[in-house]
Design an enzyme around this catalytic site. Structure first.
Site, PDB file in Angstrom:
ATOM      1  N   LYS A  22       0.836  -1.214   0.000  1.00 54.71           N
ATOM      2  CA  LYS A  22       0.000   0.000   0.000  1.00 54.71           C
ATOM      3  C   LYS A  22       0.867   1.258   0.000  1.00 54.71           C
ATOM      4  O   LYS A  22       0.639   2.192  -0.764  1.00 54.71           O
ATOM      5  CB  LYS A  22      -0.897  -0.017   1.244  1.00 54.71           C
ATOM      6  CG  LYS A  22      -1.470   1.336   1.614  1.00 54.71           C
ATOM      7  CD  LYS A  22      -2.235   1.299   2.921  1.00 54.71           C
ATOM      8  CE  LYS A  22      -1.424   1.464   4.180  1.00 54.71           C
ATOM      9  NZ  LYS A  22      -1.207   2.822   4.668  1.00 54.71           N
ATOM     10  N   ASN A  23       1.877   1.273   0.891  1.00 51.25           N
ATOM     11  CA  ASN A  23       2.651   2.504   1.054  1.00 51.25           C
ATOM     12  C   ASN A  23       3.595   2.785  -0.116  1.00 51.25           C
ATOM     13  O   ASN A  23       4.171   3.869  -0.208  1.00 51.25           O
ATOM     14  CB  ASN A  23       3.420   2.486   2.378  1.00 51.25           C
ATOM     15  CG  ASN A  23       2.475   2.639   3.556  1.00 51.25           C
ATOM     16  OD1 ASN A  23       1.294   2.987   3.372  1.00 51.25           O
ATOM     17  ND2 ASN A  23       2.951   2.364   4.760  1.00 51.25           N
ATOM     18  N   CYS A 116      -3.491  12.523  13.691  1.00 50.30           N
ATOM     19  CA  CYS A 116      -4.128  11.221  13.519  1.00 50.30           C
ATOM     20  C   CYS A 116      -3.907  10.432  14.782  1.00 50.30           C
ATOM     21  O   CYS A 116      -3.107  10.810  15.634  1.00 50.30           O
ATOM     22  CB  CYS A 116      -3.634  10.548  12.250  1.00 50.30           C
ATOM     23  SG  CYS A 116      -2.522   9.217  12.444  1.00 50.30           S
ATOM     24  N   ARG A 121       1.417  14.238  13.311  1.00 50.17           N
ATOM     25  CA  ARG A 121       2.040  13.897  12.026  1.00 50.17           C
ATOM     26  C   ARG A 121       2.205  15.163  11.202  1.00 50.17           C
ATOM     27  O   ARG A 121       1.507  15.392  10.216  1.00 50.17           O
ATOM     28  CB  ARG A 121       1.221  12.827  11.311  1.00 50.17           C
ATOM     29  CG  ARG A 121       1.154  11.568  12.170  1.00 50.17           C
ATOM     30  CD  ARG A 121       0.511  10.418  11.522  1.00 50.17           C
ATOM     31  NE  ARG A 121       1.257   9.887  10.403  1.00 50.17           N
ATOM     32  CZ  ARG A 121       0.805   8.907   9.625  1.00 50.17           C
ATOM     33  NH1 ARG A 121      -0.372   8.380   9.866  1.00 50.17           N
ATOM     34  NH2 ARG A 121       1.522   8.459   8.626  1.00 50.17           N
ATOM     35  N   ASP A 310       5.599   0.084  11.791  1.00 51.12           N
ATOM     36  CA  ASP A 310       4.364  -0.551  11.311  1.00 51.12           C
ATOM     37  C   ASP A 310       4.275  -2.033  11.688  1.00 51.12           C
ATOM     38  O   ASP A 310       3.271  -2.682  11.397  1.00 51.12           O
ATOM     39  CB  ASP A 310       4.220  -0.370   9.789  1.00 51.12           C
ATOM     40  CG  ASP A 310       3.999   1.090   9.422  1.00 51.12           C
ATOM     41  OD1 ASP A 310       3.633   1.874  10.302  1.00 51.12           O
ATOM     42  OD2 ASP A 310       4.205   1.444   8.241  1.00 51.12           O
ATOM     43  N   ARG A 402      -8.105  -0.686   5.414  1.00 59.19           N
ATOM     44  CA  ARG A 402      -7.288   0.341   4.747  1.00 59.19           C
ATOM     45  C   ARG A 402      -5.963  -0.253   4.254  1.00 59.19           C
ATOM     46  O   ARG A 402      -5.371   0.274   3.316  1.00 59.19           O
ATOM     47  CB  ARG A 402      -6.989   1.493   5.707  1.00 59.19           C
ATOM     48  CG  ARG A 402      -8.209   2.308   6.087  1.00 59.19           C
ATOM     49  CD  ARG A 402      -7.795   3.546   6.855  1.00 59.19           C
ATOM     50  NE  ARG A 402      -6.536   4.023   6.313  1.00 59.19           N
ATOM     51  CZ  ARG A 402      -5.481   4.373   7.038  1.00 59.19           C
ATOM     52  NH1 ARG A 402      -5.532   4.337   8.342  1.00 59.19           N
ATOM     53  NH2 ARG A 402      -4.386   4.779   6.469  1.00 59.19           N
TER      54      ARG A 402
HETATM   55  N1  EPU Z   1       7.778  14.063  10.783  1.00 60.56           N
HETATM   56  C1  EPU Z   1       8.029  15.368  11.116  1.00 60.56           C
HETATM   57  N2  EPU Z   1       7.865  16.322  10.158  1.00 60.56           N
HETATM   58  C2  EPU Z   1       7.480  16.016   8.885  1.00 60.56           C
HETATM   59  C3  EPU Z   1       7.226  14.673   8.565  1.00 60.56           C
HETATM   60  C4  EPU Z   1       7.385  13.706   9.534  1.00 60.56           C
HETATM   61  O1  EPU Z   1       8.383  15.669  12.245  1.00 60.56           O
HETATM   62  O2  EPU Z   1       7.364  16.922   8.069  1.00 60.56           O
HETATM   63  C5  EPU Z   1       7.929  13.016  11.806  1.00 60.56           C
HETATM   64  C6  EPU Z   1       6.622  12.272  12.068  1.00 60.56           C
HETATM   65  O3  EPU Z   1       5.847  12.940  13.039  1.00 60.56           O
HETATM   66  C7  EPU Z   1       7.109  10.923  12.525  1.00 60.56           C
HETATM   67  C8  EPU Z   1       8.382  10.709  11.706  1.00 60.56           C
HETATM   68  O4  EPU Z   1       8.799  12.019  11.296  1.00 60.56           O
HETATM   69  O5  EPU Z   1       7.460  10.961  13.872  1.00 60.56           O
HETATM   70  C9  EPU Z   1       8.237   9.832  10.503  1.00 60.56           C
HETATM   71  O6  EPU Z   1       7.149  10.277   9.708  1.00 60.56           O
HETATM   72  P1  EPU Z   1       7.065  10.007   8.156  1.00 60.56           P
HETATM   73  O7  EPU Z   1       6.850  11.297   7.458  1.00 60.56           O
HETATM   74  O8  EPU Z   1       8.212   9.164   7.725  1.00 60.56           O
HETATM   75  O9  EPU Z   1       5.731   9.149   8.053  1.00 60.56           O
HETATM   76  P2  EPU Z   1       4.712   9.192   6.858  1.00 60.56           P
HETATM   77  O10 EPU Z   1       5.428   9.351   5.596  1.00 60.56           O
HETATM   78  O11 EPU Z   1       3.600  10.119   7.192  1.00 60.56           O
HETATM   79  C10 EPU Z   1       4.826   6.628   6.343  1.00 60.56           C
HETATM   80  C11 EPU Z   1       3.844   5.512   6.266  1.00 60.56           C
HETATM   81  C12 EPU Z   1       3.398   5.133   7.681  1.00 60.56           C
HETATM   82  C13 EPU Z   1       4.639   4.729   8.470  1.00 60.56           C
HETATM   83  C14 EPU Z   1       5.652   5.878   8.465  1.00 60.56           C
HETATM   84  C15 EPU Z   1       6.958   5.534   9.150  1.00 60.56           C
HETATM   85  C16 EPU Z   1       2.765   5.923   4.155  1.00 60.56           C
HETATM   86  C17 EPU Z   1       1.542   6.305   3.415  1.00 60.56           C
HETATM   87  N3  EPU Z   1       2.684   5.948   5.484  1.00 60.56           N
HETATM   88  O12 EPU Z   1       4.130   7.715   6.953  1.00 60.56           O
HETATM   89  O13 EPU Z   1       2.555   4.003   7.536  1.00 60.56           O
HETATM   90  O14 EPU Z   1       4.280   4.425   9.798  1.00 60.56           O
HETATM   91  O15 EPU Z   1       5.953   6.245   7.110  1.00 60.56           O
HETATM   92  O16 EPU Z   1       7.551   4.445   8.564  1.00 60.56           O
HETATM   93  O17 EPU Z   1       3.775   5.593   3.558  1.00 60.56           O
HETATM   94  C18 EPU Z   1       0.857   2.496   8.146  1.00 60.56           C
HETATM   95  O18 EPU Z   1       1.002   1.964   7.033  1.00 60.56           O
HETATM   96  O19 EPU Z   1       0.190   1.980   9.085  1.00 60.56           O
HETATM   97  C19 EPU Z   1       1.506   3.788   8.401  1.00 60.56           C
HETATM   98  C20 EPU Z   1       1.136   4.599   9.373  1.00 60.56           C
END
Ligand code: EPU
Length: 436
Positions: A22-23, A116, A121, A310, A402
């Site tokens: 998915k991701n 969330c 996030r 995850d 999801r």
């Molecule tokens: N963060 C910041 N600032 C930002 C972006 C992120 O501080 O601008 C922090 C977040 O708060 C978090 C960390 O950095 O503590 C990592 O966040 P990241 O941006 O990497 O997460 P994401 O891209 O929003 C993806 C996956 C998540 C998975 C995370 C971490 C997708 C669609 N989602 O989220 O997947 O947990 O990376 O590996 O790719 C799931 O599939 O259940 C899921 C939540």
């Protein structure tokens, strides 16, 4: 709304093939906006998040067609630049439209995705990165407005307090591939889903070096072509099936179709626990019936190649039944423990200290009505239900849908006793015991 009833204690036996990730798929759907040529994506899982993404692309003007169960075609000849709250609020990952809209249209207006249940996030790193590429970024009335008339390659540092950002890296990549000049992304995420996105972008004609590392160099090109691409397997789904096999009272489960190299941290932890697992090429075999004898573990979630957040909830579920004290610390989302009170309802002995779960393995879990709070918490509750004595009723399973396609069916094929029904069919006394 639907609920699931799981009668625990059934042996699990047989093969299960992991679906596409998915991701990886979600940013790839967004990447189709980078070109006006047709794009075909194979091995797409059948998930509500994918359907949300398809709706948003259609809203933006793309033609989106599901060719068969797992193949989608997207053609984005003429597109708009506005992704409204109504659509974005349904799925945080829609924020990965920012990069492609900036790259192709030189502007974007996207509703901010908001918080969330798994924690804060923010998208500050995405926005700082776009500003480094010459974009004017403003936030007003819940929307982020990006004016990218002066888009230009630059050096970008994407590291944050919790490491890099996965979707932020996807956004920066997708903006940079069409930005004039050279972009260096330092502290880029190197999750397998990002590596897969890079390969897809290269197949469209993008120039990217350093794929798989924390330092990416992108030389912008004038235009990109369509793609015909097969999505990488879902390592988190694979890890969840491995956990199911391990928690079953007996039987042997073969998890097929995933390269074990992208699951190393999880597999090494299970090896350390002396779990009965064998790994060959693209098949991981796991035996049930040994969980009490495993060694307790200590682990910390970290960005890839560290232990994935995850799979944290699923690892917690495993360790509820392993004799001794295990400690699992969350470094990505320090409050991602909503599964814990529900596992406690099933007899698990877990306490939360700061951002760590301290798990004292018990002899057995007992079935109970429980409430799913998010995607991976739902998976942990399913796992606990499969291992528990008696009936577990999992409510709010739309969270599970999801991210896990045909999960009930795949588990049933392995021998699980799982029935899905409308919430109204659930015995009233059980439903009420979960309210409040
Ligand atoms: N963060 C910041 N600032 C930002 C972006 C992120 O501080 O601008 C922090 C977040 O708060 C978090 C960390 O950095 O503590 C990592 O966040 P990241 O941006 O990497 O997460 P994401 O891209 O929003 C993806 C996956 C998540 C998975 C995370 C971490 C997708 C669609 N989602 O989220 O997947 O947990 O990376 O590996 O790719 C799931 O599939 O259940 C899921 C939540």
């Amino acid at each position: 709304m639907q609920v699931v009833r799981i009668r625990g204690g059934q042996p699990l036996d047989g093969e299960v093939t992991v679906s596409g990730a998915k991701n990886a798929c979600l940013p790839m759907f967004a990447a189709a906006l980078l070109t006006d040529e047709p794009c075909i994506l194979h091995n797409v899982p059948d998930l509500s998040d994918i359907r949300f993404m398809a709706d948003i692309l259609q809203h933006l003007g793309a033609q989106v067609t599901r060719i068969d169960d797992n193949t989608w075609s997207i053609t984005a000849q003429t597109i708009g630049t506005h992704a409204p709250y109504d659509l974005v609020r349904k799925m945080r990952a829609s924020v990965c439209l920012l990069g492609p809209l900036v790259g192709r249209m030189r502007q974007a207006q996207i509703s901010l995705p908001g918080g969330c249940v798994i924690g804060q996030r923010p998208i500050d790193l995405h926005l700082k990165g776009l500003a480094r590429l010459g974009c004017d970024v403003t936030i007003s009335q819940g929307y982020v407005y990006v004016d990218a008339k002066r888009l230009q390659g630059a050096d970008v540092f994407l590291g944050g307090r919790q490491g890099s950002t996965v979707t932020g890296t996807a956004n920066l990549l997708m903006a940079a591939v069409l930005a004039p000049g050279v972009t260096h992304i330092e502290s880029a995420a190197c999750e397998p889903e990002i590596v897969d996105l890079c390969h897809l972008l290269v197949s469209m004609g993008a120039q990217i070096e350093g794929i798989g590392s924390h330092a990416l160099t992108i030389e912008g090109v004038d235009r990109l072509s369509g793609f015909n691409y097969r999505v990488v397997a879902d390592r988190i789904q694979a890890g969840t099936f491995i956990a199911a096999g391990l928690m079953a009272p007996s039987g042997t489960v073969q998890v097929k179709g995933v390269n074990s190299n992208i699951l190393t941290a999880f597999l090494h932890k299970l090896e350390e626990a002396q779990a009965p697992i064998t790994v060959e090429k693209d098949t991981i075999t796991v035996k049930g019936g040994y969980i009490r004898g495993l060694k307790p573990i200590e682990t910390i979630t970290l960005p890839y190649p560290g232990f994935p957040t995850d799979l944290q909830a699923q690892m917690c579920a495993i360790m509820t039944l392993t004799e001794g004290i295990s400690i699992i610390t969350e470094r990505i989302y320090p409050n991602r423990f909503m599964h814990v009170p529900e596992l406690q309802r099933m007899g698990a002995d877990i306490s939360i200290e700061g951002s760590s779960a301290i798990i004292n393995g018990v002899e057995h879990l007992s079935g109970a009505p429980v409430m799913a709070s998010d995607l991976r918490a739902s998976a942990a509750l399913y796992l606990a239900g499969l291992a528990a004595v008696g009936e577990t009723w999992v409510q709010r399973i739309y969270h599970l849908d999801r991210g896990y396609d045909r999960f009930d069916e795949k588990l049933r094929d392995l021998g699980a006793d799982i029935v899905r029904m409308e919430a109204t069919e659930m015995p009233k006394a059980l439903a009420e015991s979960c309210i409040g």
